[in-house]
Structures are given as structure tokens and as C-alpha cells.
Design an enzyme around this catalytic site. Structure first.
Site, mmCIF file in Angstrom:
data_model
loop_
_atom_site.group_PDB
_atom_site.id
_atom_site.type_symbol
_atom_site.label_atom_id
_atom_site.label_comp_id
_atom_site.label_asym_id
_atom_site.label_seq_id
_atom_site.Cartn_x
_atom_site.Cartn_y
_atom_site.Cartn_z
ATOM 1 N N ASP A 133 0.844 -1.191 0.000
ATOM 2 C CA ASP A 133 0.000 0.000 0.000
ATOM 3 C C ASP A 133 0.885 1.248 0.000
ATOM 4 O O ASP A 133 1.642 1.478 0.951
ATOM 5 C CB ASP A 133 -0.913 -0.002 1.229
ATOM 6 N N TYR A 135 1.487 5.577 -0.606
ATOM 7 C CA TYR A 135 1.012 6.806 0.046
ATOM 8 C C TYR A 135 1.164 7.943 -0.961
ATOM 9 O O TYR A 135 1.671 9.007 -0.662
ATOM 10 C CB TYR A 135 1.876 7.040 1.292
ATOM 11 N N HIS A 140 -3.798 13.969 0.523
ATOM 12 C CA HIS A 140 -4.079 13.180 1.725
ATOM 13 C C HIS A 140 -2.891 13.234 2.682
ATOM 14 O O HIS A 140 -3.070 13.446 3.898
ATOM 15 C CB HIS A 140 -4.382 11.730 1.343
ATOM 16 N N ARG A 149 1.165 16.969 12.689
ATOM 17 C CA ARG A 149 2.460 17.626 12.845
ATOM 18 C C ARG A 149 2.414 19.133 12.612
ATOM 19 O O ARG A 149 3.411 19.815 12.801
ATOM 20 C CB ARG A 149 3.502 16.991 11.892
ATOM 21 N N GLU A 206 -10.692 4.266 3.311
ATOM 22 C CA GLU A 206 -9.721 4.996 2.505
ATOM 23 C C GLU A 206 -9.990 4.705 1.036
ATOM 24 O O GLU A 206 -9.970 3.538 0.610
ATOM 25 C CB GLU A 206 -8.281 4.617 2.870
ATOM 26 N N GLU A 208 -8.977 4.377 -2.596
ATOM 27 C CA GLU A 208 -7.735 4.156 -3.330
ATOM 28 C C GLU A 208 -8.022 3.513 -4.685
ATOM 29 O O GLU A 208 -9.110 2.987 -4.933
ATOM 30 C CB GLU A 208 -6.780 3.248 -2.538
ATOM 31 N N ASP A 240 -9.357 0.648 1.609
ATOM 32 C CA ASP A 240 -8.425 0.128 2.607
ATOM 33 C C ASP A 240 -8.905 0.566 3.995
ATOM 34 O O ASP A 240 -8.529 1.617 4.500
ATOM 35 C CB ASP A 240 -7.014 0.649 2.326
ATOM 36 N N ARG A 244 -8.370 3.966 13.117
ATOM 37 C CA ARG A 244 -7.520 5.122 13.398
ATOM 38 C C ARG A 244 -7.005 5.153 14.837
ATOM 39 O O ARG A 244 -5.853 5.548 15.072
ATOM 40 C CB ARG A 244 -8.276 6.420 13.099
ATOM 41 N N GLN A 247 -4.369 2.530 15.165
ATOM 42 C CA GLN A 247 -3.195 2.986 14.415
ATOM 43 C C GLN A 247 -2.395 4.036 15.193
ATOM 44 O O GLN A 247 -1.164 4.007 15.200
ATOM 45 C CB GLN A 247 -3.630 3.547 13.067
ATOM 46 N N LYS A 260 -4.531 -1.946 10.021
ATOM 47 C CA LYS A 260 -4.738 -2.014 8.577
ATOM 48 C C LYS A 260 -5.016 -3.430 8.069
ATOM 49 O O LYS A 260 -5.268 -3.611 6.879
ATOM 50 C CB LYS A 260 -3.497 -1.472 7.854
ATOM 51 N N THR A 264 -9.263 -5.248 3.426
ATOM 52 C CA THR A 264 -9.073 -4.354 2.286
ATOM 53 C C THR A 264 -9.995 -4.843 1.180
ATOM 54 O O THR A 264 -9.839 -5.957 0.690
ATOM 55 C CB THR A 264 -7.612 -4.365 1.795
ATOM 56 N N GLU A 370 -9.699 12.928 7.360
ATOM 57 C CA GLU A 370 -9.472 14.276 6.826
ATOM 58 C C GLU A 370 -10.730 15.132 6.928
ATOM 59 O O GLU A 370 -10.667 16.288 7.344
ATOM 60 C CB GLU A 370 -9.045 14.187 5.361
#
Length: 427
Positions: A133, A135, A140, A149, A206, A208, A240, A244, A247, A260, A264, A370
Site C-alpha cells: 500500500d 502513500y 491526503h 504535525r 480509505e 484508493e 483500505d 484510526r 493505528q 490495517k 481491504t 481528513e
């Protein structure tokens, strides 16, 4: 490009598409290859066994690949063969076919090989050896980085220099429609010093795109970015699923793990690489200086596929996001080149995920993480309900399609419903 079969102009499975999958039916429960065409499926096993490919001296010697319960053998023959088969089937199904005797005028063969799509059960199209997988969705990555951050450090220093990825679990890749059970895991609650074992409270999707590898490379032999396209079999939609809160506690220092591997989901029909070749366009500009092994001469290297997400709660459907695959920073050839630069051998049937695909505005986010700012805000739905994360009984449907003139080249959908967690003893 029209077919003698009736096909709605709104169908994802136009004659310009011809996606491949694995099917079974009430009359024949053995999984076998088929192609989707409008509201129908052409049973390739029955077609091949009845001489349907006999008009092609190039395909006929290889018809054993259509007797297999997966598409791996077909995929392994490479893109020139995929192209040959797809073009042959388009010719057979075309309204002005010069091969009318093969199927159009062959009543017995039509009755034994053409099935209503609603009457088939879909299975995983390929046996998946490994799942990686990526990124590659810049927006995103930026959105999530800001959440955790801040603006100044949203993207990690390596992000624009290499396609970031992690190795997932192929054993939990499931076909569309498979229920997803809310997982248990270690969760560190706010203000606590130690984790507790409990059901996930921040379950997410997610959005994808997935890509299947067709031809392998030997151990120790990187695939050059200029030849990586030859290794692409085709594409599917991917959800996917992500836990959260699990994680957040487990991902330091090696990245996501049990958060994860709960499931999927992928769409059942593989849209061949050739079918989407004309949709390519430049993706997001990468302002970093790339190392030579990642540089592509062709700047039109990203697919142009429209995507949308429906969230169903208590039987009420809300379309919560619309975006496009052109929001990827890295192309599939770049992902292949980086994956193999160490000499890693890819195998037929390996699955790549693009990473979550999001746009830059509200309503284009490919995850609830998000959209709800990590659960701090609520998403208002069309039925008056709200969601920060998924609840038991909720379902997610993802659709995707490209346009070729006045017809669609689509994937159908990938669907999954959230089941309640198991009752586990914690003694």
C-alpha cells in the site's frame, strides 16, 4: 464502438472496456474467468471450450488460461496477449462484427456463454501473493500531516523524493460485498498512560485505486521506470479500511500493523491497462529533484478516473466525496521502479494500492479522518444524521469511471458494510 448486445450509455462496462473477473453461477458453481459487457457476462471458460477463440491462431493455443479459477495464468502471458484477447472479444461483440458466426449468429453458444451479470457471483480476480500500500496521494499526505504535525511539518522530508509505502496483508484482501467486522485492538485513551483492549471507535475508509502486476521480475533485478508499464495487468477500486485509534497507538516506529489488516476491499472487475491508456494526463507537479531511476520521459503518466463515495446510514444514502486519480503525486511506473530498486521480485498477482486519493477542497477527501479533522468535527449527512467515524451497520460504496467519447470505462463499485465487533473475553 457499439455492440449487438444492448448496452446503456451509462454502463461502466461498455465495449470500450471489457474488464476481466472471476465468476460463478447457480448453474455452475465452479469459479472461472469472465468479462463484463453491459448488464451481461461472457463466460470465458465456456466460450473457450466451445471453440470461441478458434478464429484466432494466436489465442487458441493458450485457451487453457481461461479454464483456471483465477486470472493469474492469463495475466502472466503479458500485455501484448491481454491486448490481443481484448481486441478479439471487442471484435466478436461489435455490432458490425466480421466474426458473426462465432457468437452473434450462434444461438447455442450465446445461450451457454452469456449470463446476466446480476445472476453471477464474483470472486477475487487473482490469487494475491503480496499487497503493498503506497502513500502517493499528496493532498491526503498533507492533510493528515497537518493534523498530526502542523502546517510547517506536514510532509516528511522524504515524501517528494520517493514513493512511500508499507507492506500489507494479502490474506485480508476481500471481494466487494464482504462484510467488515469492527476490530478489537490496543487503544490509548486521551489522558491515559496505558492502553486498553477494546473495539475500535474510530473506524474509517480509505478511497484508493489498486493495480495488479502481470509479469514477474527475478530477485536482484530492478524494473526500469521506462519498462514498468509492461508489468501492469490492470486496475481495481480499493477501500483500505482503517482503525484510526488502534493505528495512533501502534504505528511508532514501524508504521501501521493491526490497524490495517482488518480488511481491504476491492472491486471485482479488473480494467485492463490498455483500456485506460488514453485517459492518462500529467499528475501533480513534483518540485523535488528526482533521482534518475524515478525520472519518466512521459509526463502524461497519471490516470484520469472520476471517483465518488457514498455513505449509507440506516438505509439512507449520502454522497460524501468526489475526487479524481489525477490527484496522485507518483505514477504506477514510479511505484514499480522504486519497489524493485533493491532487487525485490514482484510476482504475478501482486497488488499495489495507490494510497488515499483526496483533492484540495471540502468534499474531495478520501477519508473521514481528513473530512472530520481527526474526529473533531462532524460530517452532516443528507438524512440529518452526522458521523465523525463509521458506526456499526454503516456501509461505504466507492465508484470510479473514465470517459472515452460518449461511453464510460468503469469499475462498477466496491462495497462494504460494517458488522458489530465480536464479544471477546478479556479474562
Amino acid at each position: 464502438m457499439s455492440s449487438w448486445l444492448p448496452i446503456s450509455p451509462k454502463s461502466h462496462f461498455s465495449l470500450a472496456n471489457i474488464p476481466f473477473g472471476i465468476i460463478s453461477s447457480a448453474e455452475n458453481t465452479v469459479p472461472r474467468p469472465g468479462v463484463a459487457i453491459g448488464d451481461y457476462v461472457l463466460d470465458l471458460k465456456a466460450f473457450a471450450q466451445a471453440g470461441g477463440f478458434s478464429a484466432s491462431v494466436s489465442i487458441q493455443p493458450h485457451i487453457s488460461v481461461f479454464l483456471s479459477p483465477s486470472l493469474n495464468a492469463f495475466a502472466a502471458l503479458g500485455r501484448p496477449f491481454h491486448r490481443l484477447v481484448r481486441e478479439y472479444l471487442q471484435s466478436v461483440l461489435a455490432i458490425d462484427t466480421e466474426l458473426a458466426h462465432v457468437l452473434k449468429e450462434n444461438t447455442i453458444l450465446r445461450q451457454s456463454t452469456i449470463i446476466l451479470r446480476s445472476d453471477v457471483t464474483n470472486h477475487l480476480p487473482l490469487e494475491i501473493g503480496d499487497y503493498t500500500d503506497f502513500y502517493a496521494g499528496l493532498n491526503h499526505a498533507y492533510n493528515v500531516g497537518v493534523l498530526f504535525r502542523g502546517l510547517e511539518n506536514a510532509l516528511q522530508p522524504n515524501y517528494k523524493h520517493l514513493p512511500v509505502a508499507y507492506h500489507g496483508r494479502s490474506s485480508s484482501v476481500v471481494i466487494s460485498g464482504t462484510p467488515i467486522r469492527r476490530p478489537w485492538g490496543q487503544i490509548l485513551q486521551s489522558g491515559e498512560k496505558f492502553p486498553t483492549l477494546k473495539p475500535c471507535e474510530k473506524l474509517d475508509f480509505e478511497l484508493e485505486l489498486g493495480m495488479f502486476i502481470c509479469q514477474a521480475n527475478p530477485l536482484g533485478s530492478p524494473i526500469p521506470v521506462s519498462r514498468a508499464e509492461d508489468h501492469i495487468f490492470g486496475y481495481v477500486l480499493v477501500n483500505d479500511w482503517s482503525a484510526r485509534d488502534i493505528q495512533a497507538w501502534e504505528y511508532v516506529p514501524l508504521g501501521p500493523f493491526t490497524s490495517k489488516n482488518l480488511g481491504t476491499s476491492i472491486s471485482p472487475w479488473v480494467v485492463l491497462a490498455d483500456a485506460l491508456e488514453q485517459t492518462k494526463q500529467p499528475g501533480i507537479n513534483n518540485d523535488a529533484v528526482l533521482l534518475p531511476y524515478l525520472k519518466e520521459e512521459n509526463k502524461a503518466n497519471v490516470l484520469n478516473i472520476d471517483l465518488e463515495i457514498d455513505l449509507t446510514t440506516n438505509g439512507q444514502v449520502s454522497t460524501i466525496a468526489k475526487t479524481n486519480t489525477k490527484e496522485l503525486l507518483w505514477s504506477w511506473p514510479q511505484m514499480i521502479a522504486h519497489h524493485t530498486i533493491t532487487g525485490c521480485p514482484l510476482r504475478t498477482g501482486d497488488l499495489f494500492g495507490s494510497g488515499t486519493i483526496s483533492g484540495t477542497s471540502i468534499g474531495t477527501e478520501g477519508s473521514l479522518l481528513e473530512r472530520t479533522k481527526g474526529g473533531k468535527e462532524s460530517l452532516a449527512l443528507q438524512n440529518g444524521q452526522t458521523r465523525s467515524f463509521l458506526q456499526d451497520g454503516d456501509s461505504i460504496t466507492i465508484r470510479g469511471w473514465a470517459r472515452q467519447g460518449d461511453v464510460l470505462i468503469g469499475f462498477g463499485e466496491v462495497f462494504g458494510n460494517i458488522d458489530k465487533p465480536l464479544s471477546l473475553s478479556q479474562s
